[in-house]
Design a protein around this motif. Structure first.
Motif, PDB file in Angstrom:
ATOM      1  N   PRO A 124      -5.321   4.272  10.036  1.00 47.06           N
ATOM      2  CA  PRO A 124      -4.649   5.544   9.762  1.00 47.06           C
ATOM      3  C   PRO A 124      -4.355   5.732   8.286  1.00 47.06           C
ATOM      4  CG  PRO A 124      -3.122   3.951  10.715  1.00 47.06           C
ATOM      5  CD  PRO A 124      -4.481   3.326  10.771  1.00 47.06           C
ATOM      6  N   ASP A 125      -4.693   6.906   7.772  1.00 49.97           N
ATOM      7  CA  ASP A 125      -4.390   7.244   6.379  1.00 49.97           C
ATOM      8  C   ASP A 125      -4.843   6.181   5.393  1.00 49.97           C
ATOM      9  OD1 ASP A 125      -3.263   9.648   7.164  1.00 49.97           O
ATOM     10  OD2 ASP A 125      -1.289   8.765   7.407  1.00 49.97           O
ATOM     11  N   GLN A 126      -6.010   5.618   5.625  1.00 56.33           N
ATOM     12  CA  GLN A 126      -6.614   4.656   4.712  1.00 56.33           C
ATOM     13  C   GLN A 126      -5.788   3.385   4.531  1.00 56.33           C
ATOM     14  OE1 GLN A 126      -7.341   6.861   1.087  1.00 56.33           O
ATOM     15  NE2 GLN A 126      -8.968   8.076   2.000  1.00 56.33           N
ATOM     16  N   THR A 127      -5.045   3.015   5.564  1.00 52.35           N
ATOM     17  CA  THR A 127      -4.314   1.748   5.514  1.00 52.35           C
ATOM     18  C   THR A 127      -5.296   0.630   5.197  1.00 52.35           C
ATOM     19  OG1 THR A 127      -2.753   2.533   7.164  1.00 52.35           O
ATOM     20  CG2 THR A 127      -2.857   0.182   6.837  1.00 52.35           C
ATOM     21  N   GLY A 145      -5.820  -3.948  -3.308  1.00 48.53           N
ATOM     22  CA  GLY A 145      -6.564  -3.597  -4.517  1.00 48.53           C
ATOM     23  C   GLY A 145      -5.769  -3.918  -5.766  1.00 48.53           C
ATOM     24  N   LYS A 146      -6.483  -4.061  -6.892  1.00 47.98           N
ATOM     25  CA  LYS A 146      -5.879  -4.355  -8.200  1.00 47.98           C
ATOM     26  C   LYS A 146      -4.932  -5.553  -8.158  1.00 47.98           C
ATOM     27  CE  LYS A 146      -6.420   0.206 -10.259  1.00 47.98           C
ATOM     28  NZ  LYS A 146      -5.786   1.335 -10.963  1.00 47.98           N
ATOM     29  N   GLY A 147      -5.308  -6.559  -7.405  1.00 46.82           N
ATOM     30  CA  GLY A 147      -4.539  -7.797  -7.362  1.00 46.82           C
ATOM     31  C   GLY A 147      -3.464  -7.852  -6.303  1.00 46.82           C
ATOM     32  N   TRP A 150       0.837  -1.205   0.000  1.00 42.13           N
ATOM     33  CA  TRP A 150       0.000   0.000   0.000  1.00 42.13           C
ATOM     34  C   TRP A 150       0.867   1.248   0.000  1.00 42.13           C
ATOM     35  CZ3 TRP A 150      -0.062   3.588   4.061  1.00 42.13           C
ATOM     36  CH2 TRP A 150      -1.074   4.569   3.997  1.00 42.13           C
ATOM     37  N   LYS A 151       1.950   1.213   0.753  1.00 46.09           N
ATOM     38  CA  LYS A 151       2.853   2.360   0.836  1.00 46.09           C
ATOM     39  C   LYS A 151       3.438   2.699  -0.535  1.00 46.09           C
ATOM     40  CE  LYS A 151       5.193   5.124   3.761  1.00 46.09           C
ATOM     41  NZ  LYS A 151       4.499   6.155   4.567  1.00 46.09           N
ATOM     42  N   VAL A 152       3.721   1.670  -1.322  1.00 44.48           N
ATOM     43  CA  VAL A 152       4.309   1.880  -2.646  1.00 44.48           C
ATOM     44  C   VAL A 152       3.251   2.269  -3.675  1.00 44.48           C
ATOM     45  CG1 VAL A 152       5.563   0.752  -4.544  1.00 44.48           C
ATOM     46  CG2 VAL A 152       6.223   0.294  -2.166  1.00 44.48           C
ATOM     47  N   THR A 153       2.088   1.625  -3.627  1.00 43.38           N
ATOM     48  CA  THR A 153       1.131   1.773  -4.728  1.00 43.38           C
ATOM     49  C   THR A 153      -0.023   2.725  -4.473  1.00 43.38           C
ATOM     50  OG1 THR A 153      -0.253  -0.069  -3.975  1.00 43.38           O
ATOM     51  CG2 THR A 153       1.590  -0.613  -5.445  1.00 43.38           C
ATOM     52  N   ALA A 154      -0.335   3.019  -3.201  1.00 47.57           N
ATOM     53  CA  ALA A 154      -1.592   3.731  -2.941  1.00 47.57           C
ATOM     54  C   ALA A 154      -1.498   4.883  -1.951  1.00 47.57           C
ATOM     55  CB  ALA A 154      -2.648   2.737  -2.437  1.00 47.57           C
ATOM     56  N   GLN A 155      -0.524   4.882  -1.059  1.00 46.73           N
ATOM     57  CA  GLN A 155      -0.508   5.857   0.030  1.00 46.73           C
ATOM     58  C   GLN A 155      -0.476   7.292  -0.476  1.00 46.73           C
ATOM     59  OE1 GLN A 155       2.490   7.678   1.130  1.00 46.73           O
ATOM     60  NE2 GLN A 155       1.565   8.573   2.957  1.00 46.73           N
ATOM     61  N   LYS A 156       0.242   7.550  -1.539  1.00 47.27           N
ATOM     62  CA  LYS A 156       0.360   8.918  -2.055  1.00 47.27           C
ATOM     63  C   LYS A 156      -0.841   9.323  -2.911  1.00 47.27           C
ATOM     64  CE  LYS A 156       5.414   8.879  -2.228  1.00 47.27           C
ATOM     65  NZ  LYS A 156       5.611   7.481  -1.806  1.00 47.27           N
ATOM     66  N   TYR A 157      -1.720   8.352  -3.145  1.00 46.40           N
ATOM     67  CA  TYR A 157      -2.819   8.605  -4.087  1.00 46.40           C
ATOM     68  C   TYR A 157      -4.164   8.393  -3.400  1.00 46.40           C
ATOM     69  CZ  TYR A 157       1.469   7.671  -6.520  1.00 46.40           C
ATOM     70  OH  TYR A 157       2.806   7.678  -6.892  1.00 46.40           O
ATOM     71  N   ASN A 158      -4.232   8.857  -2.140  1.00 47.49           N
ATOM     72  CA  ASN A 158      -5.471   8.804  -1.359  1.00 47.49           C
ATOM     73  C   ASN A 158      -6.016   7.395  -1.215  1.00 47.49           C
ATOM     74  OD1 ASN A 158      -5.568  11.662  -0.989  1.00 47.49           O
ATOM     75  ND2 ASN A 158      -6.312  11.858  -3.104  1.00 47.49           N
ATOM     76  N   GLY A 159      -5.122   6.441  -1.135  1.00 49.31           N
ATOM     77  CA  GLY A 159      -5.525   5.058  -0.904  1.00 49.31           C
ATOM     78  C   GLY A 159      -5.905   4.290  -2.137  1.00 49.31           C
TER      79      GLY A 159
END
Length: 601
Positions: free
Chosen positions: A371-374, A380-382, A310-319
């Motif tokens: 926290p932060d949409q963890t 998601g997306k596989g 999640w940190k790599v793929t989604a954290q910067k993009y609102n989850g």
């Protein structure tokens, strides 16, 4: 020998029987004397013969399978030191990555997630594999003017003893590896061991600078380059000074001196990494993360960490998971497809039997907070792994688990194949152990610039940008370096890379000082994929990343493990070992960690 005739008595003819008996007795007696003389002579000649060939027989009295240190081959010793060192690094890396949420940790309580015996392997490898062989190698190499070999052994010994301190605290050093002379060594103070480690690095640098050094045929890292080993030694000194910056007010000047001289690892050609091969058995030379997961049946053996993905793929993009699918996509982390390989591209094939957590309320009521949409259960997306502290047991989800990609494990590059992993898939396991890369240096310098005001090599944001760029460059060029081809339309473009870097810098500019440090450490954390030693050190020193996923199985997992339990092979066999650490006690900190007890979740 001759017989004198006058020794035989002349007797009358009619006494012939007596004469014959006398002669038989006489001859027999003489023969016995002759036999004794012959035996004595034979033994004497044998002793003379053995004495004469003593020099030829003596070497054969030494068992070639157990050579003495004085006759051992320095380069074979060096091979043993290096290979054991890599095993030690990987062992510590695994547990550090689990606790820092880079890899999956089952928990659910910090106090019972591990047992003392869990750490027996890394302890034994350190003391009997690395340190024992290094201690035997160093004087032998110096006597033979093999100074580079001696220097290499000192660098690896320094890393090992300081890492033992980082994960266990006070450990045996001055009394260790003395054999029968001391079978129950006392521990040394951690700060003293660190000082010895730094002294070893200085001694190694002196060895590397000596003239007349003999060529090194067995350097598995730098091919005998003394200059690269010097650069590594300086970089490790920077690392250890930064780790002690909270408890030693003398280190800022030392850090500034190192950064000013700037003989540090700052290019990919200087990276300190161990290269694996593709051999399947006898020996298995593949990256261990590849060997554990690329199998012919049952799917990957490991769960990846949902939080890290999640940190790599989604954290910067609102989850919301964002991928760089092609040049048409300009938002996302360029490393995602290199880091992770997905066996599925969505959750359509999940069932309540295979992925039961996906059918719970998201998140369930007992999940403490998000926290932060963890994510919970599924990114998601596989991207499907396991949440931190989820001890619910495995379900038949092997065909859905995301696994290690091409970097650094030598696995498969994700180009939406959605194919199940198989033995030999991808690059066959010829990945690396990324022990210290140039990006790590830039992130440390960025931290020093922000927290200590040492800006000789750039401002914090400039050094942060250099760290991100160095990491992305290492990762996206890695397949080519190991002979694996990636379709050109999946290679991130310069625009995509700059967009990612600029997005981080925008966030950095808007943050306060604490937020800026968290961004530096979070980007460092992402760049450390495959190295769990540094994330564990960094989270204890800085508390970052601050958005780490909390344990999902309980709102009260106890105090974070600030150090490992002492191994059972140490406390159970050593009469002078300290008492075992009490599970769940916050005070189990190493000497450079002076942060509050509840500093980490």
């Amino acid at each position: 020998m001759t017989f004198k005739r006058n020794h035989i008595s002349k007797t009358p003819h009619n006494d012939s029987n007596v004469t014959v008996q006398h002669m038989v007795h006489f001859v027999t007696t003489k023969l016995i004397h002759m036999k004794k003389i012959l035996i004595i002579c034979s033994v004497a000649w044998l002793m003379v013969g053995l004495s004469a060939c003593n020099k030829q027989f003596d070497p054969l009295l030494n068992n070639p399978n157990y050579p003495s240190p004085s006759t051992a081959d320095v380069d074979l010793y060096l091979n043993a030191v290096q290979l054991n060192f890599v095993n030690f690094f990987e062992g510590v890396s695994t547990y550090g990555a689990q606790l820092s949420r880079q890899q999956f940790w089952g928990g659910p309580q910090y106090s019972n997630a591990y047992q003392p015996a869990t750490f027996d392997g890394i302890w034994t490898t350190a003391y009997t594999g690395v340190l024992s062989n290094a201690n035997s190698l160093i004087p032998l190499a110096e006597a033979q003017q093999k100074y580079i070999q001696a220097g290499i052994a000192k660098v690896l010994k320094a890393y090992t003893i300081c890492t033992l301190v980082d994960v266990f605290g006070d450990v045996p050093y001055s009394e260790a590896n003395l054999g029968d002379a001391n079978t129950n060594p006392h521990v040394d103070a951690s700060a003293t061991i660190y000082a010895n480690g730094l002294a070893l690095l200085d001694s190694a640098i002196a060895d590397f600078n000596k003239t007349g050094a003999v060529k090194v045929p067995s350097d598995l890292f730098y091919n005998g380059s003394a200059s690269k080993w010097i650069t590594l030694a300086n970089t490790l000194k920077l690392k250890y000074y930064m780790q002690t910056r909270l408890v030693d007010n003398t280190v800022p000047a030392k850090i500034q001196a190192l950064m000013t001289t700037n003989n540090l690892i700052n290019s990919a050609s200087q990276d300190f990494a161990f290269q694996y091969g593709k051999n399947l058995a006898s020996p298995d030379s593949r990256n261990p993360h590849y060997g554990n997961n690329y199998v012919n049946s049952g799917g990957p053996g490991d769960y990846l960490s949902n939080y890290f993905m999640w940190k790599v793929t989604a954290q910067k993009y609102n989850g919301s998971v964002t991928l760089l699918n092609s040049p048409a996509s300009t938002v996302g982390d360029p490393r995602a497809r290199f880091y992770f390989y997905r066996q599925v591209l969505n959750s359509a094939s999940f069932t309540q039997t295979t992925v039961p957590c996906a059918y719970l309320p998201n998140p369930p009521a007992w999940y403490p907070s998000v926290p932060d949409q963890t994510p919970f259960c599924y990114v998601g997306k596989g991207y499907f792994g396991r949440d931190f502290g989820d001890n619910s047991g495995s379900s038949p989800d092997g065909n859905f688990r995301t696994t290690w990609g091409i970097y650094p494990a030598g696995g498969e590059f994700d180009q939406n194949q959605a194919a199940s992993v198989t033995l030999g898939m991808g690059s066959g396991g010829n990945g690396i152990s990324p022990i210290w890369l140039s990006s790590y240096t830039y992130f440390l310098e960025a931290e020093a610039a922000l927290t200590l005001g040492i800006t000789v090599n750039g401002t914090p944001d400039q050094l942060l940008a250099q760290g991100i760029n160095a990491s992305i460059s290492k990762v996206i060029n890695f397949p080519t370096a190991i002979g694996y081809n990636i379709p050109s339309n999946y290679m991130p473009t310069t625009t995509q890379v700059s967009n990612y870097v600029n997005s981080v810098l925008t966030n950095y500019a808007a943050a306060n000082t604490a937020g800026k440090l968290d961004i530096i450490e979070s980007e460092y954390y992402i760049a450390l994929w495959g190295n769990g030693v540094e994330p564990y050190n960094n989270i204890r020193r800085t508390g970052s990343p601050k958005d780490v996923q909390i344990a999902v199985a309980t709102p009260t997992p106890g105090f974070f493990m600030r150090s490992f339990f002492y191994p059972s092979v140490f406390v159970n066999r050593n009469q002078n070992a300290p008492a075992q650490k009490t599970p769940g006690v916050a005070a189990n900190k190493v000497f450079w960690d002076n942060n509050p007890d509840n500093f980490i979740k």
